[in-house]
Design an enzyme around this catalytic site. Structure first.
Site, mmCIF file in Angstrom:
data_model
loop_
_atom_site.group_PDB
_atom_site.id
_atom_site.type_symbol
_atom_site.label_atom_id
_atom_site.label_comp_id
_atom_site.label_asym_id
_atom_site.label_seq_id
_atom_site.Cartn_x
_atom_site.Cartn_y
_atom_site.Cartn_z
ATOM 1 N N GLY A 13 40.484 42.766 79.506
ATOM 2 C CA GLY A 13 40.003 43.470 78.135
ATOM 3 C C GLY A 13 40.119 42.595 77.072
ATOM 4 N N LEU A 15 41.745 43.178 74.375
ATOM 5 C CA LEU A 15 43.017 42.823 73.960
ATOM 6 C C LEU A 15 43.904 42.328 74.909
ATOM 7 C CD1 LEU A 15 45.272 43.736 71.727
ATOM 8 C CD2 LEU A 15 45.848 45.774 72.804
ATOM 9 N N ASP A 42 46.347 49.022 89.287
ATOM 10 C CA ASP A 42 45.113 49.896 89.265
ATOM 11 C C ASP A 42 45.517 51.210 88.563
ATOM 12 O OD1 ASP A 42 42.703 51.258 89.145
ATOM 13 O OD2 ASP A 42 42.207 50.871 91.255
ATOM 14 N N TYR A 67 40.564 53.489 80.542
ATOM 15 C CA TYR A 67 39.139 53.956 80.474
ATOM 16 C C TYR A 67 38.539 53.795 79.038
ATOM 17 C CZ TYR A 67 35.412 56.604 82.649
ATOM 18 O OH TYR A 67 34.143 57.358 82.984
ATOM 19 N N THR A 68 37.736 53.097 78.656
ATOM 20 C CA THR A 68 37.319 52.796 77.541
ATOM 21 C C THR A 68 35.660 53.158 77.326
ATOM 22 O OG1 THR A 68 36.869 50.493 77.802
ATOM 23 C CG2 THR A 68 38.891 51.138 76.652
ATOM 24 N N THR A 107 43.997 55.498 70.259
ATOM 25 C CA THR A 107 42.668 55.475 69.488
ATOM 26 C C THR A 107 42.422 56.488 68.348
ATOM 27 O OG1 THR A 107 40.331 55.750 69.733
ATOM 28 C CG2 THR A 107 41.689 56.966 71.443
ATOM 29 N N ASP A 108 41.806 56.033 67.363
ATOM 30 C CA ASP A 108 41.333 56.954 66.127
ATOM 31 C C ASP A 108 40.575 58.112 66.762
ATOM 32 O OD1 ASP A 108 39.250 54.914 67.074
ATOM 33 O OD2 ASP A 108 38.129 55.252 65.035
ATOM 34 N N TYR A 131 36.914 61.190 76.052
ATOM 35 C CA TYR A 131 37.726 60.050 76.096
ATOM 36 C C TYR A 131 39.096 60.171 75.063
ATOM 37 C CZ TYR A 131 38.974 55.395 73.678
ATOM 38 O OH TYR A 131 39.505 54.323 73.307
ATOM 39 N N TRP A 157 37.801 50.355 66.040
ATOM 40 C CA TRP A 157 36.637 49.712 66.211
ATOM 41 C C TRP A 157 36.945 47.990 66.357
ATOM 42 C CZ3 TRP A 157 32.905 50.843 61.026
ATOM 43 C CH2 TRP A 157 32.868 51.839 60.990
#
Ligand SMILES: NC(=O)c1ccc[n+]([C@@H]2O[C@H](COP(=O)([O-])OP(=O)(O)OC[C@H]3O[C@@H](n4cnc5c(N)ncnc54)[C@H](OP(=O)(O)O)[C@@H]3O)[C@@H](O)[C@H]2O)c1
Length: 296
Positions: A13, A15, A42, A67-68, A107-108, A131, A157
Site C-alpha cells: 500500500g 503507507l 491476510d 480494505y480501502t 479515516t476521515d 467503508y 486524502w
C-alpha cells in the site's frame, strides 16, 4: 537478547511502502523492522493473521493494511467489515494479551461531514458509507480491547509518489485530456504519506501515544482546488507539458456508489502538541512528492 520487532501490515500500500522506505532515517535502530504483504498476513483470514503474529511476536504492530475500496465496499459489506473491523479486533486482542503496542490507521470517512469546523478526535462519528462504518467498527474494537496499548490515527486524502491516488491520477489525466471537471463541494485536507510516516515513527518512540489522533497536512480545500494546485506545481516541476482548463462541478454531477462527507477537515492540534512532527503546509508537502516524481 534479540531486538524488539516492529511489524507493519500492508507492504504494497501507499503507507506501507512509505514506512518501509523511510524507517531507516528515524532513530529506531534498537528495533528490527518487518513489513508484511497480504501473502504473509491476510486480514481476510483472521486465524492465519494471528498465527503470523504469534510466530513473529512483534513489540509494535502498525496496521497500515485495510480494505480501502470505498465504492466497492458498498456492495461488499461483509468483506470490508471482515478486514477493517473483525481482523482489527483480533489483532487488538492479540496485542493486549501479548504486551504489544498497536498503531492503527483510520479515516476521515468515519464522519458525516455535517460539521462546519474541523473535527476533533472526540467528536461524534457517523459514517455515511460501508467503508467508513467498517473503519469505525475497527476503531471501536481497538478501544474496547486494547485501549491502553493502542493509538488510532485518522487521516484523509492520502497520497504519495507511488500507487494510484488523486495526485498521480490527476497528473495522468492532465496529460491525456483536453479539459477536466473536478468536484468542488467536498472539503478536506490532503495528506502526504511521508508526513504521516514521520508521525507514526514519532509515536513508536513515544510510548505514551494512546487514544485517537488526527493527522493531515492541514488546509481546508476542495478536490477542485487540490487539482488546480497539482496542475500549477506539475507544470512548474516539468511533469506536465501544458495547463488545461479545469472546471468545478458538484458531487451530484459525479455520482459514486458511496456517499462521501461534504466536509471532513480534521483538527490535528493534539498530534501537533504531542509530537515533534512536521507542520509544513499541504502545498509544500505536495511539492516534495512532485519533485520526487520529477526526479524519476
Ligand atoms: N487512501 C486514502 O485516501 C486514505 C484516506 C484516509 C485513511 N486511509 C487509511 O490509511 C491506511 C493506509 O491507506 P493506503 O492509502 O496506504 O492504502 P492502499 O494504498 O489502498 O493499500 C492498502 C493495503 O492494504 C492491503 N490489504 C488489503 N486487504 C488486505 C487483506 N485482506 N490482508 C492484508 N492486507 C490487505 C493491500 O494489499 P494488496 O496490495 O494485496 O491489496 C495494500 O497493501 C488505511 O487504513 C486506510 O483506510 C486512507
Amino acid at each position: 537478547m534479540t531486538s524488539p520487532l516492529i511489524v507493519v501490515t500492508g507492504a504494497t500500500g501507499q503507507l506501507g511502502q512509505t514506512l518501509s522506505r523511510r524507517w531507516s532515517e528515524f532513530p529506531l535502530h534498537q528495533y528490527q523492522f518487518k513489513v508484511l504483504d497480504r501473502s504473509e498476513l491476510d486480514l481476510h483470514q483472521a486465524e492465519s493473521a494471528i498465527a503470523a503474529l504469534a510466530e513473529l511476536r512483534p513489540s509494535v504492530i502498525v496496521n497500515a493494511a485495510a480494505y480501502t475500496q470505498v465504492d466497492k465496499a458498498e456492495s461488499d459489506s461483509i468483506g470490508a467489515h471482515r478486514v477493517n473491523a473483525e481482523a482489527v479486533g483480533r489483532i487488538a486482542a492479540w496485542s493486549a494479551d501479548n504486551d504489544a503496542r498497536l498503531i492503527h490507521i483510520s479515516t476521515d470517512f468515519v464522519f458525516d461531514g455535517a460539521s462546519k469546523t474541523p473535527y476533533e478526535p472526540s467528536q461524534q462519528a457517523n459514517p455515511l458509507g460501508v467503508y467508513g462504518a467498517s473503519k469505525l467498527a475497527g476503531e471501536q474494537q481497538i478501544q474496547a480491547l486494547a485501549k491502553q496499548r493502542s493509538a488510532i490515527i485518522r487521516t484523509s486524502w492520502l497520497y504519495c509518489e507511488y500507487g494510484n491516488n488523486f495526485v498521480t491520477t490527476m497528473l495522468r489525466l492532465m496529460e491525456e485530456k483536453d479539459q477536466l471537471s473536478i468536484v468542488d463541494d467536498q472539503c478536506g485536507s490532503p495528506t502526504s504519506t511521508h508526513g504521516l510516516a514521520a508521525l507514526i515513527f514519532a509515536m513508536i518512540l513515544n510510548r505514551d501515544a494512546v487514544g485517537i489522533y488526527h493527522w493531515t497536512d492541514g488546509g481546508s480545500i476542495s478536490w477542485f482546488e487540490f487539482a488546480l494546485e497539482i496542475q500549477k506545481q506539475g507544470v512548474q516541476e516539468g511533469l506536465l507539458s501544458k495547463a488545461i482548463p479545469i472546471s468545478p462541478i458538484s458531487t451530484s454531477e459525479y455520482p459514486t456508489p458511496a456517499r462521501r462527507p461534504a466536509y471532513s477537515v480534521l483538527d490535528r492540534s493534539r498530534a501537533l502538541a504531542d509530537f515533534d512532527c512536521s507542520s509544513d503546509d499541504w502545498q509544500a508537502q505536495l511539492n516534495r512528492v512532485l519533485k520526487e516524481l520529477a526526479s524519476k
